[in-house]
Design an enzyme around this catalytic site. Sequence first.
Site, PDB file in Angstrom:
ATOM      1  N   ARG A  25     -13.377 -18.628  27.956  1.00 62.81           N
ATOM      2  CA  ARG A  25     -12.617 -18.595  26.703  1.00 62.81           C
ATOM      3  C   ARG A  25     -13.136 -17.497  25.778  1.00 62.81           C
ATOM      4  O   ARG A  25     -12.812 -17.479  24.594  1.00 62.81           O
ATOM      5  CB  ARG A  25     -12.696 -19.959  26.018  1.00 62.81           C
ATOM      6  CG  ARG A  25     -12.074 -21.096  26.830  1.00 62.81           C
ATOM      7  CD  ARG A  25     -12.043 -22.402  26.045  1.00 62.81           C
ATOM      8  NE  ARG A  25     -13.379 -22.926  25.797  1.00 62.81           N
ATOM      9  CZ  ARG A  25     -14.016 -23.797  26.580  1.00 62.81           C
ATOM     10  NH1 ARG A  25     -13.433 -24.236  27.690  1.00 62.81           N
ATOM     11  NH2 ARG A  25     -15.220 -24.242  26.265  1.00 62.81           N
ATOM     12  N   ARG A  84      -2.630  -8.749  11.909  1.00 68.27           N
ATOM     13  CA  ARG A  84      -2.784  -9.118  10.498  1.00 68.27           C
ATOM     14  C   ARG A  84      -1.588  -8.668   9.671  1.00 68.27           C
ATOM     15  O   ARG A  84      -1.254  -9.266   8.644  1.00 68.27           O
ATOM     16  CB  ARG A  84      -4.056  -8.485   9.919  1.00 68.27           C
ATOM     17  CG  ARG A  84      -4.001  -6.970   9.853  1.00 68.27           C
ATOM     18  CD  ARG A  84      -5.117  -6.331   9.060  1.00 68.27           C
ATOM     19  NE  ARG A  84      -4.958  -4.885   9.076  1.00 68.27           N
ATOM     20  CZ  ARG A  84      -4.224  -4.190   8.214  1.00 68.27           C
ATOM     21  NH1 ARG A  84      -3.569  -4.819   7.243  1.00 68.27           N
ATOM     22  NH2 ARG A  84      -4.128  -2.877   8.311  1.00 68.27           N
ATOM     23  N   SER A  85      -0.934  -7.561  10.095  1.00 69.73           N
ATOM     24  CA  SER A  85       0.152  -6.949   9.335  1.00 69.73           C
ATOM     25  C   SER A  85       1.207  -6.460  10.309  1.00 69.73           C
ATOM     26  O   SER A  85       0.907  -5.628  11.172  1.00 69.73           O
ATOM     27  CB  SER A  85      -0.394  -5.780   8.504  1.00 69.73           C
ATOM     28  OG  SER A  85       0.637  -5.084   7.838  1.00 69.73           O
ATOM     29  N   ARG A 131       0.814  -1.223   0.000  1.00 66.97           N
ATOM     30  CA  ARG A 131       0.000   0.000   0.000  1.00 66.97           C
ATOM     31  C   ARG A 131       0.846   1.272   0.000  1.00 66.97           C
ATOM     32  O   ARG A 131       0.497   2.259  -0.640  1.00 66.97           O
ATOM     33  CB  ARG A 131      -0.908  -0.021   1.240  1.00 66.97           C
ATOM     34  CG  ARG A 131      -1.633   1.266   1.541  1.00 66.97           C
ATOM     35  CD  ARG A 131      -2.333   1.180   2.888  1.00 66.97           C
ATOM     36  NE  ARG A 131      -1.404   0.914   3.976  1.00 66.97           N
ATOM     37  CZ  ARG A 131      -0.672   1.851   4.584  1.00 66.97           C
ATOM     38  NH1 ARG A 131      -0.754   3.111   4.195  1.00 66.97           N
ATOM     39  NH2 ARG A 131       0.146   1.530   5.577  1.00 66.97           N
ATOM     40  N   TYR A 186      10.172  -3.888   5.361  1.00 63.33           N
ATOM     41  CA  TYR A 186      10.176  -2.905   4.279  1.00 63.33           C
ATOM     42  C   TYR A 186      11.558  -2.883   3.628  1.00 63.33           C
ATOM     43  O   TYR A 186      12.584  -3.029   4.312  1.00 63.33           O
ATOM     44  CB  TYR A 186       9.809  -1.520   4.804  1.00 63.33           C
ATOM     45  CG  TYR A 186       8.320  -1.341   5.019  1.00 63.33           C
ATOM     46  CD1 TYR A 186       7.459  -1.169   3.934  1.00 63.33           C
ATOM     47  CD2 TYR A 186       7.766  -1.366   6.294  1.00 63.33           C
ATOM     48  CE1 TYR A 186       6.092  -1.027   4.117  1.00 63.33           C
ATOM     49  CE2 TYR A 186       6.394  -1.222   6.490  1.00 63.33           C
ATOM     50  CZ  TYR A 186       5.567  -1.054   5.399  1.00 63.33           C
ATOM     51  OH  TYR A 186       4.212  -0.919   5.575  1.00 63.33           O
ATOM     52  N   CYS A 227      -3.843  -2.833  12.538  1.00 62.92           N
ATOM     53  CA  CYS A 227      -2.835  -3.853  12.224  1.00 62.92           C
ATOM     54  C   CYS A 227      -2.901  -4.963  13.264  1.00 62.92           C
ATOM     55  O   CYS A 227      -2.905  -6.134  12.923  1.00 62.92           O
ATOM     56  CB  CYS A 227      -1.442  -3.235  12.191  1.00 62.92           C
ATOM     57  SG  CYS A 227      -1.198  -2.062  10.843  1.00 62.92           S
ATOM     58  N   HIS A 247       6.451  -8.654   7.720  1.00 61.44           N
ATOM     59  CA  HIS A 247       7.221  -8.133   6.597  1.00 61.44           C
ATOM     60  C   HIS A 247       8.326  -7.172   7.017  1.00 61.44           C
ATOM     61  O   HIS A 247       8.273  -6.546   8.075  1.00 61.44           O
ATOM     62  CB  HIS A 247       6.302  -7.446   5.579  1.00 61.44           C
ATOM     63  CG  HIS A 247       5.410  -6.407   6.184  1.00 61.44           C
ATOM     64  ND1 HIS A 247       4.125  -6.695   6.606  1.00 61.44           N
ATOM     65  CD2 HIS A 247       5.607  -5.082   6.444  1.00 61.44           C
ATOM     66  CE1 HIS A 247       3.570  -5.593   7.097  1.00 61.44           C
ATOM     67  NE2 HIS A 247       4.449  -4.604   7.012  1.00 61.44           N
ATOM     68  N   ASN A 305       4.803  -3.217  19.297  1.00 58.34           N
ATOM     69  CA  ASN A 305       3.601  -3.991  19.627  1.00 58.34           C
ATOM     70  C   ASN A 305       3.866  -5.023  20.717  1.00 58.34           C
ATOM     71  O   ASN A 305       3.013  -5.248  21.589  1.00 58.34           O
ATOM     72  CB  ASN A 305       3.052  -4.682  18.383  1.00 58.34           C
ATOM     73  CG  ASN A 305       2.748  -3.743  17.241  1.00 58.34           C
ATOM     74  OD1 ASN A 305       3.063  -4.047  16.088  1.00 58.34           O
ATOM     75  ND2 ASN A 305       2.168  -2.586  17.520  1.00 58.34           N
TER      76      ASN A 305
END
Length: 294
Positions: A154, A194-195, A29, A237, A174, A235, A205
Amino acid sequence: MPQDPRHPEHQYLDLVKHILENGARRMDRTGTGTLSVFGATMRFSLEDNTFPLLTTRRVFYRGVVEELLFFLRGETDSKVLEKKGVRIWEKNGAKQFLQSVGIDREEGDLGPIYGFQWRHFGARYETSASSYEGKGVDQIASAIAAIRANPASRRIVVSAWNPTDLGSMALPPCHVLFQFNVTDGKLSCAMYQRSGDMGLGVPFNIASYSLLTILVAHLTGLQPGEFVHFLGDAHVYLDHVDSLRQQVQRPPRAFPKLFVSPKGPRTEPEHFQYEDFELVGYDPHPAIKMNMSA
């Protein structure tokens, strides 16, 4: 699952090495380009006041704390953080960026991002200055209540992914959702991301969700247990490759300790302030410059 007998930071370093060596080259993106793998897990013990603030490169500790407290207060105005010297949302809150993603709001208004979803899920978002008291589902309060009333549940899950609001967010989440678990008087947290930007985002994070677990454990009278980090698209960069090649050569140092030492009454998560946390023994390697792709 047993811990890696080596320093736990090797989980991060090994994942970075794996991506550098085996990642698929993809455009993204931001237009920067990445090396990417799909699916990874890391586990970090939080016992004995251990705080997994990575040591092979200095992590912006104040930014970790202030951003988490910003989310827990349900705030969405990046200028609140900028006034405290935390500029991690500045690019995404810039008027030009907001317009580029089709959002017409005041500079700094990030929309219904993490904190709004955590504290007011399902409410109609107006502006960062609007009052949302009593509106939507307060997932954080519900999670804390469940930990106290039914620790074996749970279903102690908090989601920031609200499909109806994605188009109004400066940046879709994210780190999408997290789940608490209580076992033998210890509170653990698993988060799905997710990313994951391995250079800048993931170290931040790890520390942020570890801090969240420690804070909630304090409020519920439990001991911190473990933070489990699930990554979807992990990922690097392309403009971080050289910096990360340098970082993975550095030997990890001992993780610091983190103590919760409230300076006043703190009965709710939004009551906490930066000064309520004491970081002891953080001795990282020097900072390595990496640019943020917005």
